[in-house]
Design a protein around this motif. Structure first.
Motif, PDB file in Angstrom:
ATOM      1  N   ASP A 250       0.836  -1.193   0.000  1.00 55.02           N
ATOM      2  CA  ASP A 250       0.000   0.000   0.000  1.00 55.02           C
ATOM      3  C   ASP A 250       0.875   1.249   0.000  1.00 55.02           C
ATOM      4  OD1 ASP A 250       0.928   0.360   2.677  1.00 55.02           O
ATOM      5  OD2 ASP A 250      -0.706  -0.888   3.418  1.00 55.02           O
ATOM      6  N   ALA A 251       0.216   2.394  -0.071  1.00 60.01           N
ATOM      7  CA  ALA A 251       0.928   3.667  -0.133  1.00 60.01           C
ATOM      8  C   ALA A 251       1.672   3.978   1.156  1.00 60.01           C
ATOM      9  CB  ALA A 251      -0.063   4.796  -0.446  1.00 60.01           C
ATOM     10  N   GLN A 252       1.296   3.328   2.243  1.00 55.12           N
ATOM     11  CA  GLN A 252       1.970   3.550   3.525  1.00 55.12           C
ATOM     12  C   GLN A 252       3.266   2.753   3.645  1.00 55.12           C
ATOM     13  OE1 GLN A 252      -1.586   3.087   3.430  1.00 55.12           O
ATOM     14  NE2 GLN A 252      -1.534   5.340   3.360  1.00 55.12           N
ATOM     15  N   GLY A 253       3.540   1.906   2.672  1.00 50.58           N
ATOM     16  CA  GLY A 253       4.783   1.143   2.681  1.00 50.58           C
ATOM     17  C   GLY A 253       4.737  -0.125   3.502  1.00 50.58           C
TER      18      GLY A 253
END
Length: 272
Positions: A250-253
């Motif tokens: 995801d974009a949060q890594g």
């Protein structure tokens, strides 16, 4: 009574009084000397105790003291101090780096959910895995379980790669993995109890001796330093890296935490 007798009596009385005062003064002096001496001894003892405590506090702990110790590397390792642990078929072209801390609850979640898929892919020759063990949770929670479990994993690796993978899976299992705040992995007896669920390690006296004797303790510290000094930009666990890039879901890594996410990100990396 004559004046002479009266004067003599007074003189004798004054002399007795003077002598008594001298004796009292000597007693007081002796008492002061005893008090001072006792005080000095107490101060010196306190200072010595404080000094000893300071020395002990400044001494490196057992594990810290192993940072520069001679390393006994387990079998099935390569690289400096045996800290390169790669498992898989020789024909597999790509390698998945897997960063984990034995006490990490998210690592346990990953292993319980995705671990079987990782193992199958390795057995099928899709990729090799390179294991990098971390111990930073010990630093956060003032424990030693991450380091002790990593040392025990070294003992399992010395038995064989399959024993290592099965033991790692057992340590992360819902049955055996403790709460992060409970440092159960610090106990050798607990680590051996978990190992008895792995066929290659059950009743294995060589493995058990290595755990109890800390044969791979210095190796665990060297492996931990490999995590600390990694060039992949990894600071937490679990983390997956392939082709020099972190695999995130995801974009949060965050690492892929489901089989679907894992297959997606690893599949893309295998094609890249």
């Amino acid at each position: 009574m004559s004046k002479r007798n009266s004067q003599t009596a007074k003189t004798a009385a004054r002399e007795r009084l003077r002598q008594e005062r001298e004796r009292q003064a000597k007693r007081d002096k002796a008492r002061r000397q005893v008090v001072v001496a006792a005080s000095v001894v107490a101060v010196l003892a306190a200072a010595g105790g404080i000094g000893y405590a300071v020395v002990q506090m400044n001494k490196p702990g057992y594990w810290e003291g192993l940072k520069d110790a001679k390393v006994t590397a387990p079998a099935n390792t390569t690289g400096d101090k045996g800290t390169t642990v790669v498992i898989g078929k020789a024909g597999a072209k790509k390698t998945l780096k897997l960063y984990e801390d034995s006490r990490c609850p998210v690592c346990a979640q990953f292993e319980q959910t995705v671990g079987a898929t990782v193992k199958k892919d390795v057995d099928d020759g899709k990729f090799k895995i390179q294991y990098i063990g971390a111990t930073f949770i010990d630093n956060h929670d003032n424990g030693v379980g991450s380091k002790n479990a990593l040392s025990a994993l070294g003992a399992a690796l010395n038995v064989g790669p399959e024993a290592f993978l099965e033991y790692k899976s057992a340590l992360y299992s819902a049955k055996w993995h403790p709460d992060e705040q409970t440092d159960k992995f610090k106990d050798d007896s607990y680590l051996i109890k978990v190992a008895d669920t792995v066929p290659a390690l059950k009743g294995n006296s060589k493995f058990q001796s290595a755990v109890r004797n800390g044969t791979y303790d210095a190796w665990a510290m060297a492996m931990s330093k490999t995590f600390d000094d990694n060039k992949d930009g990894v600071a937490g666990t679990p983390s997956l890296v392939m082709n020099g890039k972190k695999l995130t879901a995801d974009a949060q890594g965050n690492a892929p935490m489901t089989v679907e996410q894992f297959n997606t990100v690893v599949g893309a990396a295998l094609k890249g």
